[in-house]
Design an enzyme around this catalytic site. Sequence first.
Site, PDB file in Angstrom:
ATOM      1  N   LYS A 178       0.866  -1.040   0.009  1.00  0.00           N
ATOM      2  CA  LYS A 178      -0.067  -0.045  -0.033  1.00  0.00           C
ATOM      3  C   LYS A 178       0.977   1.377   0.107  1.00  0.00           C
ATOM      4  CE  LYS A 178      -4.374   1.524   2.057  1.00  0.00           C
ATOM      5  NZ  LYS A 178      -4.888   1.899   1.011  1.00  0.00           N
TER       6      LYS A 178
HETATM    7  N1  PMP Z   1      -7.771  -0.977  -3.564  1.00  0.00           N
HETATM    8  C1  PMP Z   1      -7.329   0.227  -3.388  1.00  0.00           C
HETATM    9  C2  PMP Z   1      -6.301   0.689  -4.148  1.00  0.00           C
HETATM   10  C3  PMP Z   1      -7.349   0.788  -2.116  1.00  0.00           C
HETATM   11  O1  PMP Z   1      -7.109   1.990  -1.766  1.00  0.00           O
HETATM   12  C4  PMP Z   1      -8.140   0.059  -0.898  1.00  0.00           C
HETATM   13  C5  PMP Z   1      -8.295   0.809   0.154  1.00  0.00           C
HETATM   14  N2  PMP Z   1      -7.344   0.560   1.134  1.00  0.00           N
HETATM   15  C6  PMP Z   1      -8.555  -1.091  -1.299  1.00  0.00           C
HETATM   16  C7  PMP Z   1      -8.464  -1.643  -2.583  1.00  0.00           C
HETATM   17  C8  PMP Z   1      -9.425  -1.941  -0.078  1.00  0.00           C
HETATM   18  O2  PMP Z   1      -8.603  -2.352   0.835  1.00  0.00           O
HETATM   19  P1  PMP Z   1      -9.232  -2.454   2.051  1.00  0.00           P
HETATM   20  O3  PMP Z   1     -10.268  -3.490   2.075  1.00  0.00           O
HETATM   21  O4  PMP Z   1      -8.149  -3.361   2.900  1.00  0.00           O
HETATM   22  O5  PMP Z   1      -9.398  -1.163   2.825  1.00  0.00           O
END
Ligand code: PMP
Length: 294
Positions: free
Chosen positions: A158
């Site tokens: 991330k």
């Molecule tokens: N894809 C992207 C690009 C994101 O920014 C997020 C949000 N964090 C997600 C998917 C979904 O991840 P999560 O369910 O862990 O928040």
Amino acid sequence: MSLPYDDRDGWIWMDGEFVPWREAKVHVLTHALHYASSVFVGARMYNGNIFALEEHSARLRRSAEILDFEVPYSVEQIMQACTDTAAKNGLEDCYLRPVSWRGPEAIGVAAQGTKIHTAVAAWAWPSYFAPEQRKKGIRLTHAKYSRPAPNTAPTQSKAAGLYMICTVSKHLAEKAGYADALMLDYRGYVAEATGANIFFVRDGALHTPTPDCFLNGITRQTVIKLAKEKGVEVIERHIMPDELSTFEQCFLTGTAAELTPVSEIAEHTFKPGSLTFELMEEYTRLCQGQLALA
Ligand code: PMP
């Protein structure tokens, strides 16, 4: 326009201590600002409990490792920092943003000597998409950019840098009157939205892209478990854009977006239906501690 994020009351946890919100600053020669050597996660607190806090904290550390740096706090310490930050700010329902980045000790591509900083901020952030949009289902268009191949970017991190294509794609979508954009991947398969994963419903089954070049969201994984517990078939596979017209329902998942129905992707329309609404409700109950997963 809401208050700017540097001009608010409250406290931010920064490198192990609380600093007044407005004083949580970095220098302009911070490596992260120039070279995107930064990772972050987002978690949500519901009724005083942070949902999937351990998974989010582990993801912060893992995201940094992929960018070749180590968050100088253990998963337990990151979890504690999040809990303490919410408490210090008197918040019980909020969004939390742990972030870790390389400091200003070097300003070149090589950055081995930089100090690693970590901060956690928390604020009330009710819904990523406007409530009236969520009810009807949001409208997506196609994104300008595609998700890059795993050998061209650290796609499982991330990493802040991966969001530049999301910001530009989302701006273009909003300018054209849409809420968000659907990103394809480098092969042309359906990937995700600019900050959330995507699911489709057809004949009672869920279809969702295989997360082999984008984040396997924690919300995504939770929704898959919820669906399987209900006896719903979940098919993770590569999905071509020309299949969009064959799906009946569509929704996004993410910590900030939670479950958000989609009514339109460019020329394709969907009708938010019972499976989407049931999963939305179960996800909310799970986050609020009113439902447990087996
Ligand atoms: N894809 C992207 C690009 C994101 O920014 C997020 C949000 N964090 C997600 C998917 C979904 O991840 P999560 O369910 O862990 O928040």
